[in-house]
Design an enzyme around this catalytic site. Structure first.
Site, PDB file in Angstrom:
ATOM      1  N   ARG A   1      -9.089  19.646 -18.679  1.00 50.94           N
ATOM      2  CA  ARG A   1      -7.699  19.484 -18.256  1.00 50.94           C
ATOM      3  C   ARG A   1      -6.821  18.956 -19.387  1.00 50.94           C
ATOM      4  O   ARG A   1      -5.608  19.151 -19.371  1.00 50.94           O
ATOM      5  CB  ARG A   1      -7.614  18.566 -17.031  1.00 50.94           C
TER       6      ARG A   1
ATOM      7  N   ASP B   1     -13.796  -9.848 -25.206  1.00 50.72           N
ATOM      8  CA  ASP B   1     -13.355 -10.892 -24.280  1.00 50.72           C
ATOM      9  C   ASP B   1     -14.409 -11.985 -24.260  1.00 50.72           C
ATOM     10  O   ASP B   1     -15.603 -11.684 -24.208  1.00 50.72           O
ATOM     11  CB  ASP B   1     -13.160 -10.317 -22.869  1.00 50.72           C
TER      12      ASP B   1
ATOM     13  N   ARG C   1      -7.295  -7.774  -9.205  1.00 47.66           N
ATOM     14  CA  ARG C   1      -6.568  -6.880 -10.110  1.00 47.66           C
ATOM     15  C   ARG C   1      -7.407  -6.364 -11.278  1.00 47.66           C
ATOM     16  O   ARG C   1      -7.027  -5.363 -11.902  1.00 47.66           O
ATOM     17  CB  ARG C   1      -5.328  -7.600 -10.670  1.00 47.66           C
TER      18      ARG C   1
ATOM     19  N   ASP D   1      -3.405 -12.693 -23.096  1.00 47.87           N
ATOM     20  CA  ASP D   1      -2.465 -13.352 -22.181  1.00 47.87           C
ATOM     21  C   ASP D   1      -1.791 -14.586 -22.771  1.00 47.87           C
ATOM     22  O   ASP D   1      -1.336 -15.457 -22.034  1.00 47.87           O
ATOM     23  CB  ASP D   1      -3.183 -13.737 -20.879  1.00 47.87           C
TER      24      ASP D   1
ATOM     25  N   CYS E   1       8.968  -9.412 -35.046  1.00 49.48           N
ATOM     26  CA  CYS E   1      10.402  -9.112 -35.124  1.00 49.48           C
ATOM     27  C   CYS E   1      11.056  -9.360 -33.775  1.00 49.48           C
ATOM     28  O   CYS E   1      12.212  -9.794 -33.706  1.00 49.48           O
ATOM     29  CB  CYS E   1      10.622  -7.646 -35.514  1.00 49.48           C
TER      30      CYS E   1
ATOM     31  N   CYS F   1      -1.017 -16.291 -15.121  1.00 52.03           N
ATOM     32  CA  CYS F   1      -1.119 -15.787 -13.754  1.00 52.03           C
ATOM     33  C   CYS F   1      -1.898 -16.747 -12.865  1.00 52.03           C
ATOM     34  O   CYS F   1      -1.762 -16.725 -11.646  1.00 52.03           O
ATOM     35  CB  CYS F   1      -1.735 -14.393 -13.735  1.00 52.03           C
TER      36      CYS F   1
END
Length: 252
Positions: free
Chosen positions: A11, A59, A70, A127, A173, A186
């Site tokens: 595809r 991580d 999430r 984060d 910048c 969060c």
């Protein structure tokens, strides 16, 4: 490509902008994804399914029950497991043809510079501002394009900082490192679950475009999303000659 790859990526191959040549570029590319949480999960999902040849997932955290609202790379039975290793397991199920390296560490200094220098594209799915600035400095020094995303509450943002382009700004910048910004997490402020999916997926899309050499990237533009009202705002951002990170770079 072998017959299995031709079928798996058919595809993509049908798209004139990608075709066989573009898919082969993806298979030859190396994406460095820093952060295997809310943003890194959908970003890594789509990079792997789309056939990025090599993916390094970094991580130093472990899976927590509060992540599962999430962070779709992880599952309930992996609570307590390193996120990088959990992510590698998921990505292997999606596409075993992708070479995934899981690194359980916090990247900084020469180690960060080393890994950025080996990558075709870097996705900042971290984060905190300190990490984002460190990643940006390494990307500018190595002239590796950076896809940056952030999400908190119902607000998200995404952009590309491409140090290969003389007219493109870097992260510093836009957010000068000497300015103080309120650090919001969060864990204290909350985050709308699909928001990280939207932003992380867009990071994957920009990374794939850069790797395949198609379309126009978000370099020079910052996209802001208000997910409460599902409204996008596009802001033009310019390169700062006085930027302490990229201002002194000489572009050929």
């Amino acid at each position: 490509m072998n017959d299995d790859q031709l079928l798996r990526y058919s595809r993509h191959i049908l798209l004139d902008e990608i075709g066989i040549e573009g898919q082969e570029k993806l298979l030859a590319a190396h994406a460095l994804v820093i952060g295997a949480g809310g943003l890194g999960s959908p970003a890594a999902f789509y990079l792997a399914s789309a056939g990025i040849g090599k993916l390094t997932l970094v991580d130093n955290d472990t899976v927590d029950l509060t992540n599962l609202q999430r962070q779709i790379l992880h599952t309930t039975d992996r609570v307590g497991k390193a996120k990088a290793e959990s992510g590698k397991l998921t990505l292997a199920q999606i596409n075993p043809g992708v070479q995934v390296t899981a690194l359980i560490e916090r990247l900084e200094g020469s180690r960060l510079d080393e890994l950025v220098g080996q990558a075709s594209v870097v996705l900042d799915c971290s984060d905190n501002f300190a990490t984002r600035h460190a990643i940006n400095r390494a990307c500018v020094a190595n002239r590796v394009p950076l896809v940056s995303g952030a999400a908190i509450r119902f607000d998200g943002q995404v952009s590309v900082f491409d140090a290969r382009r003389g007219d493109a700004p870097c992260y510093a910048c836009l957010f000068p490192p000497d300015q103080q910004f309120e650090e919001v997490l969060c864990s204290t402020m909350g985050v709308f679950a699909p928001l990280v999916g939207i932003i992380g997926t867009m990071q994957a899309a920009e990374a794939l475009k850069l790797a395949a050499g198609i379309g126009e990237s978000l370099a020079g533009r910052l996209l802001l999303l208000d997910a409460r009202n599902m409204e996008w705002t596009s802001i033009k951002i310019g390169r700062s000659d006085g930027c302490p990170v990229c201002g002194g770079q000489v572009h050929k």
